[in-house]
Design an enzyme around this catalytic site. Structure first.
Site, PDB file in Angstrom:
ATOM      1  N   VAL A 142       0.866  -1.172   0.000  1.00  0.00           N
ATOM      2  CA  VAL A 142       0.000   0.000   0.000  1.00  0.00           C
ATOM      3  C   VAL A 142       0.907   1.227   0.000  1.00  0.00           C
ATOM      4  O   VAL A 142       1.754   1.379   0.879  1.00  0.00           O
ATOM      5  CB  VAL A 142      -0.932   0.016   1.231  1.00  0.00           C
ATOM      6  CG1 VAL A 142      -1.922   1.167   1.128  1.00  0.00           C
ATOM      7  CG2 VAL A 142      -1.663  -1.302   1.391  1.00  0.00           C
ATOM      8  N   VAL A 143       0.735   2.073  -1.003  1.00  0.00           N
ATOM      9  CA  VAL A 143       1.540   3.280  -1.128  1.00  0.00           C
ATOM     10  C   VAL A 143       0.665   4.480  -0.752  1.00  0.00           C
ATOM     11  O   VAL A 143      -0.457   4.612  -1.253  1.00  0.00           O
ATOM     12  CB  VAL A 143       2.095   3.438  -2.565  1.00  0.00           C
ATOM     13  CG1 VAL A 143       2.886   4.729  -2.703  1.00  0.00           C
ATOM     14  CG2 VAL A 143       2.957   2.232  -2.943  1.00  0.00           C
ATOM     15  N   ASP A 161      -3.089  10.654  -1.629  1.00  0.00           N
ATOM     16  CA  ASP A 161      -3.568  11.940  -1.137  1.00  0.00           C
ATOM     17  C   ASP A 161      -4.814  11.834  -0.268  1.00  0.00           C
ATOM     18  O   ASP A 161      -5.289  12.846   0.254  1.00  0.00           O
ATOM     19  CB  ASP A 161      -3.867  12.866  -2.320  1.00  0.00           C
ATOM     20  CG  ASP A 161      -2.606  13.239  -3.084  1.00  0.00           C
ATOM     21  OD1 ASP A 161      -1.530  13.274  -2.453  1.00  0.00           O
ATOM     22  OD2 ASP A 161      -2.707  13.480  -4.297  1.00  0.00           O
ATOM     23  N   THR A 162      -5.362  10.614  -0.109  1.00  0.00           N
ATOM     24  CA  THR A 162      -6.578  10.454   0.681  1.00  0.00           C
ATOM     25  C   THR A 162      -6.306   9.531   1.865  1.00  0.00           C
ATOM     26  O   THR A 162      -5.235   8.935   1.980  1.00  0.00           O
ATOM     27  CB  THR A 162      -7.713   9.852  -0.173  1.00  0.00           C
ATOM     28  OG1 THR A 162      -7.370   8.504  -0.504  1.00  0.00           O
ATOM     29  CG2 THR A 162      -7.938  10.662  -1.440  1.00  0.00           C
ATOM     30  N   HIS A 199      -7.515   6.674   2.299  1.00  0.00           N
ATOM     31  CA  HIS A 199      -7.667   5.277   1.866  1.00  0.00           C
ATOM     32  C   HIS A 199      -6.521   4.420   2.412  1.00  0.00           C
ATOM     33  O   HIS A 199      -6.726   3.310   2.896  1.00  0.00           O
ATOM     34  CB  HIS A 199      -7.706   5.227   0.336  1.00  0.00           C
ATOM     35  CG  HIS A 199      -7.878   3.871  -0.242  1.00  0.00           C
ATOM     36  ND1 HIS A 199      -9.086   3.211  -0.229  1.00  0.00           N
ATOM     37  CD2 HIS A 199      -6.997   3.044  -0.853  1.00  0.00           C
ATOM     38  CE1 HIS A 199      -8.941   2.040  -0.804  1.00  0.00           C
ATOM     39  NE2 HIS A 199      -7.677   1.902  -1.194  1.00  0.00           N
TER      40      HIS A 199
END
Length: 164
Positions: free
Chosen positions: A88-89, A92-93, A95
């Site tokens: 997981v990178v 901007d959110t 998430h």
């Protein structure tokens, strides 16, 4: 910030895994990274005497689905440990936070529910370069580390069962 191979370890500190069976669940999302992590895990398992036919590999769409994929392996196979591989990178959110929290808690829950090692082989990085560095790049391969952890945890469990 790390500047050395984080996956370096003493080969002698890892017991033989001959006869042990492993499942690996690999997220398809960020597959350039997760595929390299999976290959690192496979290579390390083989280095420690695991036969190819004692390694089952399954794919799921993304990192969030790793825990259910791991549960399926626990319920429908006879593997001794399950390695969950994802990446997981940060974006901007939020998430990133939800996915990381969910898969982390899910992995903990699976360990306890099945009394079986579920190994967290998930990279959670700020950017793609950090992920590449940890997927066989200059900082090693987290897949190697996950495989070593799986072997040691199975050996621990089997050793304790034998001493009952």
């Amino acid at each position: 910030m790390a500047t050395k191979n984080l996956s370096a370890y003493d080969l002698e500190s890892v017991p033989s895994a001959k006869g042990y069976k492993f499942g690996i669940v690999v997220a398809e999302w960020n597959y350039e990274i997760t595929g390299a992590l999976a290959q690192g895990a496979i290579d390390t398992l083989k280095k420690h005497d695991v036969e190819e036919n004692d390694i089952q590999i399954k794919h799921v769409p993304g990192t969030f689905e790793l825990t259910l994929g791991g549960q399926f392996l626990a319920e429908y196979t006879d593997v001794d440990a399950i390695i969950l591989i994802g990446c997981v990178v940060q974006g901007d959110t939020r998430h990133f936070d939800f996915i990381c929290d969910g898969v982390t808690q899910g992995t903990t829950d699976l360990n306890l529910k099945y009394n079986k090692p579920f190994i967290f082989g998930v990279l959670t990085t700020n950017n793609e370069q950090q992920a590449l560095d940890r997927a066989g790049g200059k900082l090693g391969n987290k897949g190697d580390e996950a495989a070593v952890t799986a072997i040691k945890m199975v050996a621990l469990q089997k050793g304790m069962q034998a001493n009952r």
